[in-house]
Design an enzyme around this catalytic site. Structure first.
Site: not given
Ligand code: GLP
Length: 239
Positions: A67, A136, A138, A143
């Site tokens: 992403d 959340n 995701h 989302e």
């Molecule tokens: C972010 C990114 C993702 C990531 C996820 C979890 O917004 N778009 O690539 O895997 O959220 O992030 P984190 O590992 O910092 O909690």
């Protein structure tokens, strides 16, 4: 789903790296999709160490970015492309022609989705994905309530994602949209690793393991035939 709990983040990272190395060794030429974000960074470091010890050849496979924040490119610290090149592709020595990542600066979002999807299709689909679970639920930018979309997605970011985004950037940036691989496309992979660490993820980890629910994107993968949830004890505390 398989659930593997390790004592702390470092032990977890080592376990994930060894499992990824085993997958790569068994599947030369496969297409892998790795999340950016904070969660997998220590696993990337451990995986690169395994390559230094000749336990795996990380150049034997292909990669597609998961992403990107729309409007951000490699020069922005905290963009997915910057995080992935500085923490994985460059130190792992991955050749440029083994990687395609989303260009968040391309104003033609449809063209960008098509470019990345063509790479995925050329390689016969994504074989393996390592996903960090967001606050959340995701995965990538899939989302809450965006479902299991095939192909690539362009999506308005959830309020939680916008607020959590501040942790990645030197100064808060007004991110509104994301581009990425759809959850349905990810679910077609033969192997899915979900990863989370820390007490702040305990609640969403619990929801990830419950009945699949559109409100919790990570839960939509828990009925995949070969999905493993890798968590540390803090993230597992509510299970
Ligand atoms: C972010 C990114 C993702 C990531 C996820 C979890 O917004 N778009 O690539 O895997 O959220 O992030 P984190 O590992 O910092 O909690």
């Amino acid at each position: 789903m398989n659930i593997i709990v390790k004592q702390d983040e470092q032990t977890l990272a080592q376990t994930v790296a060894e499992a990824m190395a085993a997958y790569i060794n068994a599947h030369p030429g496969a297409l892998l999709c790795f999340a950016a974000g904070d969660t997998p960074l220590s696993a990337f470091r451990a995986l690169i160490e395994l390559q230094k010890d000749n336990k795996v050849d990380l150049t034997s496979v292909y990669y597609v970015g998961l992403d990107e924040w729309v409007g951000l490119g490699a020069e922005t610290r905290g963009s997915c492309v910057q995080v992935m090149y500085d923490n994985y592709y460059t130190p792992a020595g991955i050749p440029a022609d083994h990687v395609r990542v989303f260009d968040g600066l391309n104003k033609d979002v449809e063209q960008e989705k098509t470019r990345i999807q063509s790479w995925i299709d050329e390689r016969g689909g994504i074989d393996f994905t390592l996903l960090g679970i967001g606050m959340n639920g995701h995965i990538g930018f899939n989302e809450p309530y965006s479902g299991l979309k095939d192909g690539c997605i362009y999506i308005e970011l959830d309020d939680t994602t916008k607020s959590v985004s501040k942790k990645y950037f030197d100064t808060p940036l007004p991110v509104e949209y994301g581009i990425g691989v759809g959850a349905g496309e990810l679910k077609k992979a033969d192997t899915v690793f979900l990863m989370a660490s820390g007490a702040k993820k305990a609640e969403i980890v619990k929801k990830t393991t419950q009945t699949p629910d559109e409100a919790v994107p990570s839960s939509l993968l828990n009925d995949h035939l070969n999905v493993t949830l890798f968590i540390d004890e803090a993230a597992a505390s509510l299970l």
